[in-house]
Design a protein around this motif. Structure first.
Motif, mmCIF file in Angstrom:
data_model
loop_
_atom_site.group_PDB
_atom_site.id
_atom_site.type_symbol
_atom_site.label_atom_id
_atom_site.label_comp_id
_atom_site.label_asym_id
_atom_site.label_seq_id
_atom_site.Cartn_x
_atom_site.Cartn_y
_atom_site.Cartn_z
ATOM 1 N N GLY A 157 0.275 4.717 -0.821
ATOM 2 C CA GLY A 157 -0.726 5.275 -1.726
ATOM 3 C C GLY A 157 -1.962 5.790 -1.015
ATOM 4 O O GLY A 157 -1.885 6.327 0.087
ATOM 5 N N LYS A 158 -3.126 5.609 -1.679
ATOM 6 C CA LYS A 158 -4.391 6.178 -1.203
ATOM 7 C C LYS A 158 -5.292 5.103 -0.607
ATOM 8 O O LYS A 158 -5.185 3.936 -0.946
ATOM 9 C CB LYS A 158 -5.112 6.860 -2.368
ATOM 10 N N SER A 159 -6.201 5.546 0.264
ATOM 11 C CA SER A 159 -7.235 4.681 0.852
ATOM 12 C C SER A 159 -6.627 3.397 1.415
ATOM 13 O O SER A 159 -6.973 2.293 1.005
ATOM 14 C CB SER A 159 -8.307 4.352 -0.199
ATOM 15 N N VAL A 160 -5.738 3.561 2.381
ATOM 16 C CA VAL A 160 -4.990 2.433 2.940
ATOM 17 C C VAL A 160 -5.661 1.958 4.236
ATOM 18 O O VAL A 160 -5.810 2.743 5.184
ATOM 19 C CB VAL A 160 -3.531 2.833 3.227
ATOM 20 N N PRO A 161 -6.055 0.693 4.337
ATOM 21 C CA PRO A 161 -6.664 0.166 5.570
ATOM 22 C C PRO A 161 -5.644 0.116 6.712
ATOM 23 O O PRO A 161 -4.427 0.057 6.483
ATOM 24 C CB PRO A 161 -7.112 -1.246 5.179
ATOM 25 N N ALA A 162 -6.144 0.105 7.943
ATOM 26 C CA ALA A 162 -5.276 0.068 9.114
ATOM 27 C C ALA A 162 -4.353 -1.143 9.085
ATOM 28 O O ALA A 162 -3.159 -1.056 9.410
ATOM 29 C CB ALA A 162 -6.134 0.063 10.385
ATOM 30 N N GLU A 163 -4.881 -2.287 8.673
ATOM 31 C CA GLU A 163 -4.089 -3.517 8.645
ATOM 32 C C GLU A 163 -2.921 -3.406 7.669
ATOM 33 O O GLU A 163 -1.842 -3.964 7.912
ATOM 34 C CB GLU A 163 -4.973 -4.706 8.256
ATOM 35 N N ALA A 164 -3.117 -2.677 6.580
ATOM 36 C CA ALA A 164 -2.033 -2.514 5.598
ATOM 37 C C ALA A 164 -0.908 -1.645 6.162
ATOM 38 O O ALA A 164 0.275 -1.902 5.897
ATOM 39 C CB ALA A 164 -2.581 -1.903 4.310
ATOM 40 N N PHE A 165 -1.273 -0.607 6.939
ATOM 41 C CA PHE A 165 -0.230 0.193 7.615
ATOM 42 C C PHE A 165 0.581 -0.694 8.566
ATOM 43 O O PHE A 165 1.816 -0.633 8.589
ATOM 44 C CB PHE A 165 -0.869 1.346 8.397
ATOM 45 N N LEU A 166 -0.115 -1.503 9.335
ATOM 46 C CA LEU A 166 0.565 -2.371 10.301
ATOM 47 C C LEU A 166 1.475 -3.365 9.583
ATOM 48 O O LEU A 166 2.645 -3.544 9.964
ATOM 49 C CB LEU A 166 -0.467 -3.118 11.144
ATOM 50 N N GLU A 167 0.959 -4.001 8.550
ATOM 51 C CA GLU A 167 1.738 -4.998 7.828
ATOM 52 C C GLU A 167 3.002 -4.387 7.227
ATOM 53 O O GLU A 167 4.089 -4.961 7.328
ATOM 54 C CB GLU A 167 0.877 -5.617 6.719
ATOM 55 N N ALA A 168 2.860 -3.214 6.594
ATOM 56 C CA ALA A 168 4.019 -2.565 5.979
ATOM 57 C C ALA A 168 5.024 -2.116 7.032
ATOM 58 O O ALA A 168 6.239 -2.246 6.842
ATOM 59 C CB ALA A 168 3.557 -1.379 5.138
ATOM 60 N N ALA A 169 4.517 -1.568 8.141
ATOM 61 C CA ALA A 169 5.423 -1.106 9.201
ATOM 62 C C ALA A 169 6.220 -2.271 9.771
ATOM 63 O O ALA A 169 7.430 -2.152 10.043
ATOM 64 C CB ALA A 169 4.625 -0.424 10.303
ATOM 65 N N ARG A 170 5.563 -3.411 9.937
ATOM 66 C CA ARG A 170 6.254 -4.586 10.463
ATOM 67 C C ARG A 170 7.270 -5.123 9.434
ATOM 68 O O ARG A 170 8.421 -5.421 9.765
ATOM 69 C CB ARG A 170 5.233 -5.658 10.825
ATOM 70 N N ARG A 171 6.831 -5.253 8.199
ATOM 71 C CA ARG A 171 7.687 -5.820 7.147
ATOM 72 C C ARG A 171 8.910 -4.949 6.877
ATOM 73 O O ARG A 171 10.027 -5.446 6.691
ATOM 74 C CB ARG A 171 6.876 -5.980 5.868
ATOM 75 N N GLU A 172 8.719 -3.631 6.843
ATOM 76 C CA GLU A 172 9.804 -2.716 6.479
ATOM 77 C C GLU A 172 10.592 -2.234 7.689
ATOM 78 O O GLU A 172 11.509 -1.427 7.535
ATOM 79 C CB GLU A 172 9.219 -1.502 5.731
ATOM 80 N N LYS A 173 10.201 -2.714 8.892
ATOM 81 C CA LYS A 173 10.867 -2.282 10.129
ATOM 82 C C LYS A 173 10.866 -0.747 10.223
ATOM 83 O O LYS A 173 11.895 -0.096 10.383
ATOM 84 C CB LYS A 173 12.294 -2.816 10.210
ATOM 85 N N ALA A 174 9.665 -0.201 10.108
ATOM 86 C CA ALA A 174 9.502 1.246 10.054
ATOM 87 C C ALA A 174 9.834 1.905 11.395
ATOM 88 O O ALA A 174 9.574 1.342 12.466
ATOM 89 C CB ALA A 174 8.076 1.595 9.653
ATOM 90 N N ASP A 175 10.403 3.083 11.309
ATOM 91 C CA ASP A 175 10.615 3.915 12.485
ATOM 92 C C ASP A 175 9.425 4.847 12.709
ATOM 93 O O ASP A 175 9.095 5.198 13.843
ATOM 94 C CB ASP A 175 11.890 4.761 12.300
ATOM 95 N N VAL A 176 8.809 5.262 11.597
ATOM 96 C CA VAL A 176 7.710 6.231 11.658
ATOM 97 C C VAL A 176 6.613 5.799 10.694
ATOM 98 O O VAL A 176 6.888 5.327 9.588
ATOM 99 C CB VAL A 176 8.193 7.652 11.279
#
Length: 539
Positions: free
Chosen positions: A450-469
């Motif tokens: 969504g909108k206005s996402v803090p840096a920590e939220a990007f990191l948490e989601a990338a780790r949790r979802e095993k993001a490639d990008v």
């Protein structure tokens, strides 16, 4: 509902009635949500309430307030009266209050003649400002449409003489919160009178939506403290009775200089309490401006369309490239127009029609994206404003959601997980939504933060979802500075995750400077860059 036109005869109408006498009328659906008072002239309807824009009722045809009107009525100068009506309609009034209560005049003759003259020249519903039952009945017989009777009050004599006329002639009624004892000082006492009026009207068979309450404001010259009691009474009536409300606004400034100041200030307070209509002077700029701004600030101007239109800043469909030579039989062009104008109710049917001959990706690339790109260009040039941008984005999101829910990509086609969002402090997401939709339709699993996402939220989601990008979007120079913070955090914690950046203010040079792995100048390029990160989807 059946009827007959002017070429019909009583015998024909009687025959129609007899032919249909054995049929039961279809039940009318009950109103859901806020009540809507609907008034009409020959061919124009006006709705009061139901969270629509507050309605301005022109007050200027009143002989007790204006000597020129009194003289015109005395001389039967109907040209002057109709010109007064036209001026008010041109200034933004949707209804006209007609008061023919001339001292020494015959209201039973003046009211029906005034109605006849106004409706010959002007097409708007009328508010019949009259408490004389005989004159009212003649006026109601003359009026072609559904009128608003102004007024009835809590006095039993008034209730028993006016309400049967409203029922018989299908009119709505305006109820004043006064009775034989006068106007109560306290809001709770005015609410009690309003309850009596509503109960009596329902007893006579009027539906609640045809009852509008005026909580009455007294002049601030003698009782300034009572103005807030009126505001409180409006709030109580809305809360306890749910009926629509109106005010004879100009009373508040009677006997004082600079009346426009007080009228506009009090109107603002009343709108905040839930006022649905005001009887006021449409030629007063302050009144018009307060009605426009008040509607926006009280949540009654969806997408700020009326505010922008009145400010002269609403992008006209005629000035939009997507609306030039539009064939409404072409659902692709119609979908672009609907998204550009924020017409959410038409989007899903148009998407369904497009899907009869196109695939999902074509609907997105030919119907949705061009509209979003166009509104974005208008916004960048200062020709469209943030409410329009948001409304177009929400409308497109509705189409995206429908496509996603009804046409999901098969799991076997998925080639990677992308976490996407706009960076902290940035509430703009149209471009991000386009990229998200295109990625999904190219086989990616997309986690949209969504909108206005803090840096920590990007990191948490990338780790949790095993993001490639991780895809970062920003539209403002004040928020693009958040991008390097996110990239720095990801490099420290998840060095294997690729990062792509984009947005109106982001450039390829800036992307390289902050250490991003890729840059997308637009949605199509962004998808190509992400596909480049995933060898499985390069083919």
């Amino acid at each position: 509902l059946i009827g007959a036109c002017c070429g019909s005869t009583p015998a024909h109408i009687k025959a129609m009635g007899e032919a249909l006498s054995s049929r039961e009328p279809a039940p009318l659906p009950e109103q859901e949500g806020p009540l809507a008072t609907r008034l009409a002239s020959r061919s124009r309807a006006v709705t009061i309430g139901a969270e629509k824009l507050p309605v301005l009722i022109g007050e200027r045809i009143n002989p007790s307030a204006r000597k020129a009107v009194a003289e015109a009525l005395r001389q039967q100068n109907w040209g002057f009266i109709t010109e007064e009506g036209a001026l008010q309609l041109d200034a933004g009034a949707l209804l006209l209050d007609l008061n023919t209560g001339l001292a020494g005049g015959d209201e039973t003759q003046l009211l029906p003649e005034g109605i006849r003259q106004l409706q010959m020249s002007l097409d708007c519903p009328l508010v019949l400002d009259c408490t004389n039952p005989a004159a009212l009945e003649k006026g109601l017989q003359e009026f072609q449409g559904k009128a608003l009777i102004n007024s009835v009050n809590g006095d039993k004599k008034s209730l028993n003489s006016i309400l049967p006329l409203a029922k018989r002639y299908g009119a709505a009624v305006l109820g004043l919160t006064l009775n034989e004892s006068g106007i109560p000082a306290k809001a709770e006492e005015r609410l009690d009178i309003a309850k009596e009026i509503v109960e009596a009207a329902e007893y006579y068979g009027l539906p609640r939506e045809d009852i509008i309450i005026d909580c009455l404001v007294l002049t601030a010259a003698t009782s300034p403290e009572l103005a807030l009691e009126t505001v409180r009474a409006i709030r109580l009536v809305k809360e306890h009775l749910g009926v629509n409300t109106v005010l004879g606004l100009s009373n508040v400034s009677h006997g004082l200089p600079q009346r426009s100041w007080l009228n506009a200030a009090f109107l603002s307070l009343a709108l905040g309490a839930g006022l649905d209509a005001a009887i006021a002077n449409p030629l007063d700029n302050r009144i018009r401006e307060t009605m426009t701004a008040g509607a926006l600030l009280t949540g009654r101007d969806f997408g700020a369309r009326n505010y922008l239109e009145q400010a002269g800043r609403l992008v006209s469909p005629a000035n939009s490239p997507i609306n030039k030579d539009v064939d409404l039989d072409d659902p692709g062009q119609a979908l672009q127009k609907a998204i550009f104008n924020g017409q959410q109710e038409t989007v899903i049917p148009l998407v369904q029609k497009l899907l009869e001959k196109s695939d999902v990706l074509s609907v997105i690339s030919e119907g949705i994206i061009p509209a979003l790109e166009t509104i974005g260009q208008h916004f960048a040039r200062g020709e469209a404003y943030l409410p329009q941008l948001i409304l177009a984005g929400d409308t497109a999101k509705k189409a995206f959601t429908y496509l996603k829910d009804n046409f999901p990509m098969p799991k076997t086609a998925q080639g990677g997980t992308v976490v996407i969002g706009t960076v902290k402090g940035d509430i703009h997401d149209i471009g991000k939504n386009i990229v998200s939709a295109l990625l999904e339709n190219h086989g990616f699993r997309v986690i949209d933060l969504g909108k206005s996402v803090p840096a920590e939220a990007f990191l948490e989601a990338a780790r949790r979802e095993k993001a490639d990008v991780v895809a970062l979007s920003a539209l403002m120079t004040t928020t693009m500075v958040e991008m390097p913070q996110v990239i720095k955090l990801l490099r420290q914690e998840l060095p294997g995750v690729k990062v792509i950046v984009g947005g109106a203010v982001v450039t390829a040079e800036y992307a390289q400077e902050i250490g991003a792995d890729g840059y997308g100048a637009d949605a199509v390029e962004a998808v190509q860059v992400v596909r480049g990160f995933s060898p499985a989807l390069k083919s």
